[in-house]
Design a protein around this motif. Structure first.
Motif, PDB file in Angstrom:
ATOM      1  N   SER A 187      52.582  42.358 -10.971  1.00 45.07           N
ATOM      2  CA  SER A 187      52.157  41.456 -12.054  1.00 45.07           C
ATOM      3  C   SER A 187      50.645  41.437 -12.248  1.00 45.07           C
ATOM      4  N   GLY A 188      49.960  42.391 -11.667  1.00 43.61           N
ATOM      5  CA  GLY A 188      48.516  42.486 -11.865  1.00 43.61           C
ATOM      6  C   GLY A 188      47.717  41.840 -10.747  1.00 43.61           C
TER       7      GLY A 188
ATOM      8  N   LEU B 287      49.861  44.495  -5.221  1.00 40.94           N
ATOM      9  CA  LEU B 287      50.343  45.285  -4.089  1.00 40.94           C
ATOM     10  C   LEU B 287      51.423  46.298  -4.464  1.00 40.94           C
ATOM     11  N   LYS B 288      51.766  46.371  -5.737  1.00 43.00           N
ATOM     12  CA  LYS B 288      52.770  47.348  -6.156  1.00 43.00           C
ATOM     13  C   LYS B 288      52.255  48.749  -5.832  1.00 43.00           C
TER      14      LYS B 288
ATOM     15  N   SER C  48      52.108  53.756  -1.031  1.00 44.89           N
ATOM     16  CA  SER C  48      51.826  55.144  -1.381  1.00 44.89           C
ATOM     17  C   SER C  48      50.329  55.419  -1.527  1.00 44.89           C
ATOM     18  N   ARG C  49      49.524  54.371  -1.624  1.00 46.05           N
ATOM     19  CA  ARG C  49      48.071  54.559  -1.768  1.00 46.05           C
ATOM     20  C   ARG C  49      47.346  54.629  -0.425  1.00 46.05           C
ATOM     21  N   TYR C  50      47.939  54.031   0.601  1.00 43.13           N
ATOM     22  CA  TYR C  50      47.290  53.975   1.917  1.00 43.13           C
ATOM     23  C   TYR C  50      48.301  54.312   3.007  1.00 43.13           C
ATOM     24  N   GLU C  51      47.776  54.804   4.134  1.00 42.28           N
ATOM     25  CA  GLU C  51      48.632  55.099   5.275  1.00 42.28           C
ATOM     26  C   GLU C  51      49.091  53.789   5.915  1.00 42.28           C
TER      27      GLU C  51
ATOM     28  N   ALA D 265      57.732  46.831   4.130  1.00 45.58           N
ATOM     29  CA  ALA D 265      59.063  47.268   3.694  1.00 45.58           C
ATOM     30  C   ALA D 265      59.492  46.468   2.462  1.00 45.58           C
ATOM     31  N   PHE D 266      59.234  45.164   2.473  1.00 47.78           N
ATOM     32  CA  PHE D 266      59.562  44.330   1.311  1.00 47.78           C
ATOM     33  C   PHE D 266      58.769  44.787   0.086  1.00 47.78           C
ATOM     34  N   ILE D 267      57.484  45.049   0.259  1.00 48.26           N
ATOM     35  CA  ILE D 267      56.646  45.506  -0.858  1.00 48.26           C
ATOM     36  C   ILE D 267      57.176  46.830  -1.395  1.00 48.26           C
TER      37      ILE D 267
END
Length: 172
Positions: free
Chosen positions: A34-35, A42-43, A47-50, A99-101
């Protein structure tokens, strides 16, 4: 003996409620899809960070900033130098949160995919039989609805007029 066995293995991240952790610790400053708020959306963060970087950042972002971690400093600067408080979460709790994110991110991606297919219908295929209506080249199709609407109004007025005449006839 069973207690000793249970204590030797870490709690599975799926047994911990990542959504409850998000709602309790993260929701005030973050969204998932939602921005940006006080902190980043956090969407897609997985995939952006390890995972190890995220684990350390979530537990103590300011330690990473103080140690000069380039990505941590960039996030800190990007959000007006507002420090994210250290989170008193175990590694398993952070993993459950991540995992939830990830699950929410995947669900949102699927929703966006479906919405884009509806917004941009393709050819009339067996998988998409209704798309021919949405992409119709008939220039008179919009006017048909206007004609049907006017026809309905005229019929309604006629019925009302006839009923009023019959009512007047009874009175006279």
């Amino acid at each position: 003996m069973i207690l000793a066995f249970a204590l030797t293995f870490p709690v599975n991240a799926q047994q911990i409620d990542g959504e409850a952790i998000f709602n309790g610790y993260c929701m005030a400053c973050h969204t998932i899809g939602s921005g940006n708020l006080v902190g980043p959306d956090l969407k897609g963060v997985n995939s952006r960070y390890e995972k190890d970087w995220l684990l350390n950042f979530i537990k103590s972002s300011q330690t990473m900033v103080a140690n000069g971690d380039e990505r941590a400093v960039k996030v800190f600067n990007q959000f007006s130098n507002i420090p994210m408080p250290d989170q008193p979460l175990s590694d398993d709790e952070v993993k459950a949160l991540l995992a939830f994110i990830e699950v929410r991110t995947t669900a949102l991606d699927e929703e966006e995919k479906v919405a884009s297919q509806v917004a941009e219908p393709g050819e009339n295929t067996p998988d998409n039989p209704g798309s021919a209506l949405a992409t119709s080249k008939d220039p008179f199709q919009p006017f048909m609805w206007v004609i049907f609407g006017l026809f309905f109004i005229i019929i309604t007025l006629l019925v009302t007029f006839i009923m009023a005449l019959l009512h007047l006839k009874k009175i006279i």
